[in-house]
Design a protein around this motif. Structure first.
Motif, PDB file in Angstrom:
ATOM      1  N   SER A  42      -3.624  -2.927 -13.989  1.00  0.00           N
ATOM      2  CA  SER A  42      -4.780  -3.670 -13.495  1.00  0.00           C
ATOM      3  C   SER A  42      -4.539  -4.159 -12.070  1.00  0.00           C
ATOM      4  O   SER A  42      -5.424  -4.066 -11.215  1.00  0.00           O
ATOM      5  N   GLY A  43      -3.345  -4.658 -11.804  1.00  0.00           N
ATOM      6  CA  GLY A  43      -2.998  -5.088 -10.447  1.00  0.00           C
ATOM      7  C   GLY A  43      -3.055  -3.940  -9.462  1.00  0.00           C
ATOM      8  O   GLY A  43      -3.531  -4.091  -8.333  1.00  0.00           O
ATOM      9  N   HIS A  44      -2.592  -2.771  -9.895  1.00  0.00           N
ATOM     10  CA  HIS A  44      -2.627  -1.591  -9.035  1.00  0.00           C
ATOM     11  C   HIS A  44      -4.066  -1.176  -8.757  1.00  0.00           C
ATOM     12  O   HIS A  44      -4.412  -0.847  -7.614  1.00  0.00           O
ATOM     13  N   ALA A  45      -4.917  -1.208  -9.777  1.00  0.00           N
ATOM     14  CA  ALA A  45      -6.330  -0.853  -9.591  1.00  0.00           C
ATOM     15  C   ALA A  45      -6.995  -1.824  -8.614  1.00  0.00           C
ATOM     16  O   ALA A  45      -7.754  -1.402  -7.733  1.00  0.00           O
ATOM     17  N   ASP A  46      -6.705  -3.113  -8.747  1.00  0.00           N
ATOM     18  CA  ASP A  46      -7.256  -4.105  -7.821  1.00  0.00           C
ATOM     19  C   ASP A  46      -6.765  -3.843  -6.407  1.00  0.00           C
ATOM     20  O   ASP A  46      -7.526  -3.914  -5.442  1.00  0.00           O
ATOM     21  N   TRP A  47      -5.471  -3.554  -6.262  1.00  0.00           N
ATOM     22  CA  TRP A  47      -4.892  -3.283  -4.953  1.00  0.00           C
ATOM     23  C   TRP A  47      -5.560  -2.070  -4.310  1.00  0.00           C
ATOM     24  O   TRP A  47      -5.935  -2.109  -3.146  1.00  0.00           O
ATOM     25  N   LYS A  48      -5.741  -0.985  -5.103  1.00  0.00           N
ATOM     26  CA  LYS A  48      -6.392   0.219  -4.556  1.00  0.00           C
ATOM     27  C   LYS A  48      -7.802  -0.097  -4.083  1.00  0.00           C
ATOM     28  O   LYS A  48      -8.230   0.377  -3.033  1.00  0.00           O
ATOM     29  N   GLU A  49      -8.529  -0.911  -4.849  1.00  0.00           N
ATOM     30  CA  GLU A  49      -9.886  -1.272  -4.456  1.00  0.00           C
ATOM     31  C   GLU A  49      -9.881  -2.073  -3.156  1.00  0.00           C
ATOM     32  O   GLU A  49     -10.725  -1.868  -2.287  1.00  0.00           O
ATOM     33  N   ASN A  50      -8.904  -2.949  -3.014  1.00  0.00           N
ATOM     34  CA  ASN A  50      -8.822  -3.777  -1.812  1.00  0.00           C
ATOM     35  C   ASN A  50      -8.464  -2.984  -0.564  1.00  0.00           C
ATOM     36  O   ASN A  50      -8.900  -3.337   0.526  1.00  0.00           O
ATOM     37  N   VAL A  51      -7.663  -1.934  -0.693  1.00  0.00           N
ATOM     38  CA  VAL A  51      -7.249  -1.170   0.490  1.00  0.00           C
ATOM     39  C   VAL A  51      -8.094   0.075   0.725  1.00  0.00           C
ATOM     40  O   VAL A  51      -7.963   0.719   1.748  1.00  0.00           O
ATOM     41  N   ALA A  52      -8.988   0.409  -0.196  1.00  0.00           N
ATOM     42  CA  ALA A  52      -9.767   1.638  -0.082  1.00  0.00           C
ATOM     43  C   ALA A  52     -10.525   1.713   1.251  1.00  0.00           C
ATOM     44  O   ALA A  52     -10.587   2.770   1.874  1.00  0.00           O
ATOM     45  N   GLY A  53     -11.073   0.605   1.698  1.00  0.00           N
ATOM     46  CA  GLY A  53     -11.816   0.599   2.965  1.00  0.00           C
ATOM     47  C   GLY A  53     -10.919   0.741   4.176  1.00  0.00           C
ATOM     48  O   GLY A  53     -11.402   1.060   5.265  1.00  0.00           O
ATOM     49  N   ASP A  54      -9.624   0.517   4.013  1.00  0.00           N
ATOM     50  CA  ASP A  54      -8.687   0.618   5.135  1.00  0.00           C
ATOM     51  C   ASP A  54      -8.214   2.047   5.367  1.00  0.00           C
ATOM     52  O   ASP A  54      -7.584   2.327   6.385  1.00  0.00           O
ATOM     53  N   LEU A  55      -8.477   2.939   4.417  1.00  0.00           N
ATOM     54  CA  LEU A  55      -7.975   4.301   4.491  1.00  0.00           C
ATOM     55  C   LEU A  55      -9.113   5.275   4.807  1.00  0.00           C
ATOM     56  O   LEU A  55     -10.080   5.370   4.053  1.00  0.00           O
ATOM     57  N   ALA A  56      -8.981   5.966   5.907  1.00  0.00           N
ATOM     58  CA  ALA A  56      -9.994   6.953   6.268  1.00  0.00           C
ATOM     59  C   ALA A  56     -10.085   8.021   5.170  1.00  0.00           C
ATOM     60  O   ALA A  56      -9.078   8.536   4.704  1.00  0.00           O
ATOM     61  N   GLY A  57     -11.272   8.309   4.725  1.00  0.00           N
ATOM     62  CA  GLY A  57     -11.453   9.328   3.693  1.00  0.00           C
ATOM     63  C   GLY A  57     -11.226   8.816   2.289  1.00  0.00           C
ATOM     64  O   GLY A  57     -11.307   9.570   1.337  1.00  0.00           O
ATOM     65  N   GLY A  58     -10.924   7.519   2.120  1.00  0.00           N
ATOM     66  CA  GLY A  58     -10.743   6.960   0.787  1.00  0.00           C
ATOM     67  C   GLY A  58      -9.331   7.120   0.278  1.00  0.00           C
ATOM     68  O   GLY A  58      -8.436   7.588   0.968  1.00  0.00           O
ATOM     69  N   TRP A  59      -9.154   6.759  -0.966  1.00  0.00           N
ATOM     70  CA  TRP A  59      -7.849   6.772  -1.625  1.00  0.00           C
ATOM     71  C   TRP A  59      -7.767   7.950  -2.571  1.00  0.00           C
ATOM     72  O   TRP A  59      -8.604   8.112  -3.439  1.00  0.00           O
ATOM     73  N   SER A  60      -6.751   8.773  -2.431  1.00  0.00           N
ATOM     74  CA  SER A  60      -6.610   9.929  -3.329  1.00  0.00           C
ATOM     75  C   SER A  60      -5.525   9.716  -4.351  1.00  0.00           C
ATOM     76  O   SER A  60      -5.370  10.527  -5.260  1.00  0.00           O
ATOM     77  N   GLY A  61      -4.706   8.668  -4.223  1.00  0.00           N
ATOM     78  CA  GLY A  61      -3.557   8.451  -5.095  1.00  0.00           C
ATOM     79  C   GLY A  61      -3.815   7.710  -6.303  1.00  0.00           C
ATOM     80  O   GLY A  61      -4.328   6.928  -6.793  1.00  0.00           O
TER      81      GLY A  61
END
Length: 61
Positions: A42-61
């Motif tokens: 759950s913490g990882h999912a929250d973290w990915k959501e928080n950084v998704a806007g910082d990564l060009a093209g979105g998060w693939s990991g």
């Protein structure tokens, strides 16, 4: 151990950044740990959501 937000000073890939538990290895061991720890997943999912806007093209990991 309870999952928390990733600390800004986390720098040891052999430990989970959410709970501090030791990992079998930094790659697959982390993925396995997330599957075994709902709080960390759950913490990882929250973290990915928080950084998704910082990564060009979105998060693939």
């Amino acid at each position: 151990m309870a999952a928390t937000n990733v600390p800004s000073n986390w720098s040891d890939p052999s430990t989970c950044p959410f709970c501090g538990a030791g990992l079998a290895d930094p790659g697959a061991g982390f993925v396995d740990h997330l599957a075994e720890s709902p709080a960390c997943e759950s913490g990882h999912a929250d973290w990915k959501e928080n950084v998704a806007g910082d990564l060009a093209g979105g998060w693939s990991g």
